[in-house]
Structures are given as C-alpha cells and as structure tokens.
Design a protein around this motif. Sequence first.
Motif, PDB file in Angstrom:
ATOM      1  N   GLY A  90      -2.452  67.474  87.408  1.00  9.90           N
ATOM      2  CA  GLY A  90      -1.965  67.601  86.047  1.00  9.90           C
ATOM      3  C   GLY A  90      -0.496  67.265  85.986  1.00  9.90           C
ATOM      4  O   GLY A  90       0.165  67.056  87.012  1.00  9.90           O
ATOM      5  N   GLU A 116      -3.497  71.668  82.307  1.00 10.64           N
ATOM      6  CA  GLU A 116      -2.633  71.183  81.229  1.00 10.64           C
ATOM      7  C   GLU A 116      -2.177  72.366  80.398  1.00 10.64           C
ATOM      8  O   GLU A 116      -2.998  73.168  79.941  1.00 10.64           O
ATOM      9  CB  GLU A 116      -3.371  70.181  80.337  1.00 10.64           C
ATOM     10  CG  GLU A 116      -3.778  68.888  81.029  1.00 10.64           C
ATOM     11  CD  GLU A 116      -4.466  67.923  80.076  1.00 10.64           C
ATOM     12  OE1 GLU A 116      -3.896  66.865  79.820  1.00 10.64           O
ATOM     13  OE2 GLU A 116      -5.570  68.250  79.584  1.00 10.64           O
ATOM     14  N   GLN A 117      -0.858  72.499  80.267  1.00 12.49           N
ATOM     15  CA  GLN A 117      -0.257  73.553  79.443  1.00 12.49           C
ATOM     16  C   GLN A 117      -0.804  74.939  79.803  1.00 12.49           C
ATOM     17  O   GLN A 117      -1.089  75.765  78.936  1.00 12.49           O
ATOM     18  CB  GLN A 117      -0.485  73.257  77.950  1.00 12.49           C
ATOM     19  CG  GLN A 117       0.193  71.982  77.507  1.00 12.49           C
ATOM     20  CD  GLN A 117      -0.017  71.709  76.026  1.00 12.49           C
ATOM     21  OE1 GLN A 117      -0.830  72.355  75.368  1.00 12.49           O
ATOM     22  NE2 GLN A 117       0.727  70.746  75.499  1.00 12.49           N
ATOM     23  N   ARG A 167      -3.624  75.778  81.161  1.00 12.06           N
ATOM     24  CA  ARG A 167      -5.076  75.974  81.029  1.00 12.06           C
ATOM     25  C   ARG A 167      -5.804  74.914  81.850  1.00 12.06           C
ATOM     26  O   ARG A 167      -5.280  73.829  82.085  1.00 12.06           O
ATOM     27  CB  ARG A 167      -5.500  75.873  79.568  1.00 12.06           C
ATOM     28  CG  ARG A 167      -4.956  76.988  78.677  1.00 12.06           C
ATOM     29  CD  ARG A 167      -5.376  76.781  77.225  1.00 12.06           C
ATOM     30  NE  ARG A 167      -5.031  77.920  76.394  1.00 12.06           N
ATOM     31  CZ  ARG A 167      -3.840  78.111  75.835  1.00 12.06           C
ATOM     32  NH1 ARG A 167      -2.872  77.216  76.029  1.00 12.06           N
ATOM     33  NH2 ARG A 167      -3.612  79.184  75.102  1.00 12.06           N
ATOM     34  N   ILE A 168      -7.005  75.237  82.277  1.00 12.61           N
ATOM     35  CA  ILE A 168      -7.849  74.258  82.970  1.00 12.61           C
ATOM     36  C   ILE A 168      -8.643  73.508  81.909  1.00 12.61           C
ATOM     37  O   ILE A 168      -9.524  74.070  81.259  1.00 12.61           O
ATOM     38  CB  ILE A 168      -8.783  74.950  83.985  1.00 12.61           C
ATOM     39  CG1 ILE A 168      -7.955  75.606  85.087  1.00 12.61           C
ATOM     40  CG2 ILE A 168      -9.756  73.943  84.580  1.00 12.61           C
ATOM     41  CD1 ILE A 168      -8.780  76.324  86.123  1.00 12.61           C
ATOM     42  N   SER A 169      -8.281  72.230  81.748  1.00  8.44           N
ATOM     43  CA  SER A 169      -8.913  71.446  80.683  1.00  8.44           C
ATOM     44  C   SER A 169     -10.160  70.712  81.176  1.00  8.44           C
ATOM     45  O   SER A 169     -11.054  70.405  80.375  1.00  8.44           O
ATOM     46  CB  SER A 169      -7.906  70.439  80.108  1.00  8.44           C
ATOM     47  OG  SER A 169      -7.433  69.557  81.127  1.00  8.44           O
ATOM     48  N   GLU A 170     -10.207  70.396  82.478  1.00 11.60           N
ATOM     49  CA  GLU A 170     -11.370  69.700  83.033  1.00 11.60           C
ATOM     50  C   GLU A 170     -11.657  70.239  84.432  1.00 11.60           C
ATOM     51  O   GLU A 170     -10.740  70.602  85.166  1.00 11.60           O
ATOM     52  CB  GLU A 170     -11.124  68.188  83.117  1.00 11.60           C
ATOM     53  CG  GLU A 170     -11.001  67.490  81.771  1.00 11.60           C
ATOM     54  CD  GLU A 170     -10.833  65.994  81.927  1.00 11.60           C
ATOM     55  OE1 GLU A 170     -11.542  65.243  81.231  1.00 11.60           O
ATOM     56  OE2 GLU A 170     -10.006  65.577  82.760  1.00 11.60           O
ATOM     57  N   GLY A 185     -11.752  61.488  80.319  1.00 12.16           N
ATOM     58  CA  GLY A 185     -10.786  62.441  79.772  1.00 12.16           C
ATOM     59  C   GLY A 185      -9.405  62.290  80.393  1.00 12.16           C
ATOM     60  O   GLY A 185      -8.990  61.190  80.771  1.00 12.16           O
ATOM     61  N   ALA A 186      -8.721  63.426  80.521  1.00 13.18           N
ATOM     62  CA  ALA A 186      -7.342  63.405  81.017  1.00 13.18           C
ATOM     63  C   ALA A 186      -7.287  62.899  82.458  1.00 13.18           C
ATOM     64  O   ALA A 186      -6.394  62.119  82.819  1.00 13.18           O
ATOM     65  CB  ALA A 186      -6.746  64.818  80.929  1.00 13.18           C
ATOM     66  N   TYR A 187      -8.242  63.318  83.304  1.00 13.31           N
ATOM     67  CA  TYR A 187      -8.210  62.877  84.703  1.00 13.31           C
ATOM     68  C   TYR A 187      -8.449  61.372  84.802  1.00 13.31           C
ATOM     69  O   TYR A 187      -7.804  60.682  85.593  1.00 13.31           O
ATOM     70  CB  TYR A 187      -9.258  63.623  85.523  1.00 13.31           C
ATOM     71  CG  TYR A 187      -9.290  63.177  86.974  1.00 13.31           C
ATOM     72  CD1 TYR A 187      -8.327  63.607  87.870  1.00 13.31           C
ATOM     73  CD2 TYR A 187     -10.269  62.292  87.435  1.00 13.31           C
ATOM     74  CE1 TYR A 187      -8.328  63.186  89.188  1.00 13.31           C
ATOM     75  CE2 TYR A 187     -10.289  61.852  88.747  1.00 13.31           C
ATOM     76  CZ  TYR A 187      -9.316  62.308  89.623  1.00 13.31           C
ATOM     77  OH  TYR A 187      -9.321  61.887  90.925  1.00 13.31           O
TER      78      TYR A 187
END
Length: 593
Positions: free
Chosen positions: A389, A564-565, A567-570, A582-584
């Motif tokens: 991240g 991210e920020q 939190r675990i987003s993925e 996604g982000a990854y």
Amino acid sequence: MIGVAPPEYDPAAPRTATTLPVGSPATVRAYVAGLLRRHRRAFGLLVLVDTVAVMASMVGPWLLGSLVERAADGARELHLERTVALFAAALVVQATFVRLVRLRGAILGERMLADLREDFLVRSVGLPPGVLERAGTGDLLSRITTDVDRLANAMREAVPQLTIGVFWIVLLLGGLTVTAPPLAPAVLVAVPVLVIGCRWYFKRAPSAYRSEAAGYAAVAAVLAETVDAGRTVEAHRLGARRVALSDRRIKEWTAWERYTLALRSVLFPVLNVTHATVLGAVLMIGGVFALQGWIGIGQLTTGALIAQMMVDPVNMILRWYDELQVAQVSLGRLVGVREIEPDAGDAAVRPDGRDVRADRVRFGYREGVDVLHRVSMDVAPGTRLALVGPSGAGKSTLGRLLAGIYAPRTGRVTLGAAELSRMPAERVREHVALVNQEHHVFVGPLRDNLLLARTSAEDAELWAALGAVDADGWARALPDGLETEVGSGGVPLTPAQAQQIALARLVLADPHTLVLDEATSLLDPRAARHLERSLSRVLQGRTVVAIAHRLHTAHDADVIAVVEQGRISELGSHDELVAAQGAYAALWRSWHG
C-alpha cells in the motif's frame, strides 16, 4: 522581594519530557532513600569523619576565647606555647579529617552514581518496546547523557557536602550553646531573612529547572532528527525550516537558562545579608551582654568566631541545595522510568497454536487520532502474507501490532488464541520476531553480534546463519573471521552488511512467526531479490508477514493485504488481486511500467 518573570514559552515546546515520564517527588525520595540504605555504612563513616573534623575546627575559637578571657582577667602567665601547640594539633587533625571527608564523600558519590547509571540502563532495557519507540532518540539520549552529567557533580559533591554542611551547622550551634549560651539565640535574628529569601527562590526554582531540562531535551530532539534525516531535509528543501525550528528551540532553552540565572542573582545577595546579620547580631547583643557582665569577653570572642564559622556551612548547604534543584530534576527524569509499569504481562497466558489473528483492531499514536480503523485478518500457520500500500497507510503500524510491539487501543491481536498484549515481552519474542529497516551493529567481535540471538550457538551454526543470508563471503574475508572487531572503532560495515547481520540473527533466533518490515531495503534490487530467494528456503514452514514496497516480494506471497488509509481494502493472492482490477492491480501495472 524582587520579581523575576519567567520567559514566555511556546506551547509547542514541552515544559517537561512529553514521552517518558518525570519521576514524582515521592518516587525521587524513595529512590534516594533506597540509595542511602544501600550505602548506609559508607554514609555513616562519612558522618563520623565529618564530626571529628568539625569538632577539631572549633578548638581554635575556644582556645582564642580562653586566651582573651585570661588576658582580660589580668593573668600574668598566658601559656602561649601550650595554646599554640594545641592549636597546631587541632589544625593537623582538622586537615587530616577534612581530607578524609572529601575522599570518603567522593567515593560515596561515585558509587551512588554508578548504581544510578546501572539502574537506569536496566530499567530502560526492560521497558515495553512500544514505549521506547515512542520516546524517540532526543528524550532518551538527553537523559542518559545530559541528565547523568548534571547528576554526576551532585552525586560526587552535593550529597556528601550537603550532609557535611548540615552536621557542621548542628555541631557549631551546639558548640555555641556550650561555650556562650546567651549568644545562641542571637543567631536566630537572621533566620526570617534567610527563610523568606529561600522560600521565594525555591518556590520558583524547581519548575524553572524542569523547564530548562525539557528545553534542552527539545533542542537535542530537533538536532538529532535533523541530522538523522539530513538527506530527506535536503531533498525536500526543508533546511531553512529545520534551522528556524532549531533556533526557536535554542532560544526557548536559553530563555529558561537566563531565568534560572536571574533567580540565583536574587538568592546570593540574600545569603550575604544573612551572614552580615548573624555576625552583627552576635557582636551587638554579645557586646551589650558583656557590658552588663552577663558574659565574659572571652565568651564573646568565641561566640563571634563560631558565628563567623557558620558562614561556610550555610553557604555550602544553600549552594549545594541549589545544585540539588538541578540534580533533582535530572534525577526525576532518570528515575521516571520506574513509574512505567514493566512489560510483565501475565505469565499464565501461553499460546496454544501458531495462528495470528487481528480482530477489529484500532490503534493510534496520539489520543483521538487513529492510524488503523477496525482492522481484522487471520494469518494461518506457515502463511506468507505481504502487506502493501502507499506510504503512511499503516502497514508498518499493523506489522508492529502483529509482532506484539504495540497493544491495540481497541480490539485484540492474538497468537494461538492468546492475546499478545497480555503476554510477557520475553515470551512474545520466543514466538514472534520483528526485523525492521533499522539495524544496529554493536561494538565488538562479529561473533558476539550474532550470539545476541542465541548465546549457545556453535561456530558452525553462526557460519550457517551467515550463509543463509549470503553474508558468509564477506564475513570469511574479514581479517580475523568471527573474532573481527566490527562497529565504531573496528572494521566498518556497510548498511547492507549490517542488514545481513540482523537477518542472520533472525535465522539463529528461529522464531516460528516473522514480521519483516522492508528487511532488505538497504540492498540493491537484484541483491535483495537473491537474498529473499535464499531466505525463502530458511523460512520454509514459518509464518511470515512481509511489509513490502517492492512488489516482487508480494508476488511470491501466499496472501496479499492492501492497506489504504488504515484499512484493509483488498485481500487475496497475486493472481486474484490482479484479476480484480483494483488498487493492487494498479500498483502492479505501475511497478511493471
């Protein structure tokens, strides 16, 4: 009394140390009492020697008073030879025992100072790791250097001399009461002046000295941070801002220095007035008494000389008591670590497995500001988890929580269903190890640097650990092999070599769960990739949490968590997250151009 206003203080500059606590007066008194009990025999010997020295010092005034009395009575034979002989003998005894007083006082002070240094070091090493991390280098460094330096003079001189001064005054008052009883109350005339002046001074001095010490700690912190981050400061053109901040901190510190000097400039004239008042009162009252025939002229002479002798012990007491105001602040800062509860944990809490779990974890470094927000995740035994991240997202913070360095504000982090924050630190280290981007090489043989991880390791195991991290090549090329002195003053090691030593310690420690926070960041990408492949064989079967900025580390992991920020987003494997677009996936495309 003259008013001396304290300097204006910037709220951003702490009046006291903000991270590690400052010991309360009760803590300081308890520690000093413990030190005196520990050295009670030496302290008792010092008092005994001082008593002999003071009694010898009063022989001169007594002899002179007797001589004046006999002369006033018209005695034809004054026995000057005997008087001179007794006076010379008293001088020899006084000089001998004064030397012994200084010698025994210095020895006692050095021993107490050595105990203090050792106590502080042992207590600091035993503090919870999270407390030490948050303390930073400036505050901790200023305590072990500046505060110890300030205490050194107090321990060597102030404590023994203050003790000597108190007993000196008591014995002189006793001598005055015995030789000239009517003159003893005359000494009390100066007490109100002394009490009022000292109360004014000591009401302001302790807080001023605390602010002065905290101001110096703030200066040390700013300078240490600026030097440590020198390249970052240059890269972001922050030089002017850091210089301005340093100037502001130095200005605040010197303002408190000037304030404490101003306080002393009021105290010293008060002392001079006190001395003049004591001597004047004894001479004036004694003169009236002598004219009335209530005391003899010899008693007046002895009383005046003893009153004059009180100047030195009073000066000594107040001078060293003033020194102790500085020392008390430094002592409070050193023993303040005793008010931090040791990371004892609950000895009954033991993990019954190797699975790591974070359950709705919240954590922040400052009150009301969370870095992690309700983070939950499970890491099965033997899993290789990569945390990726953007910078500042909370990856390293989460890694430290999983390693048991920090305790969550809310939620739980468990190892085998046992809560890490409730386990003793030593037990946590038996199961979980953290290797971050900061690596220290201790001054001494390379062997000792490695044996820190496992003191019972044989040479063959040390070489195997170095080989596992690709360090055996340069290690075998050292002049004396494992016996080569490394670190400051020895063979200098590159940051990459220091990092390899840290990883070799990890191999020797042999924990089943590892948290690697950019553990290969100081190696070039090709060498780091090669080392990670070598380590993968060593770490086979262990649980590994790798905080990675280089995505090839994430590519090799079983599970990837995108943070991210806070939190675990993925969460998923490399292929799954790339397919999810996604982000990854965006990070991966950016990494590969």
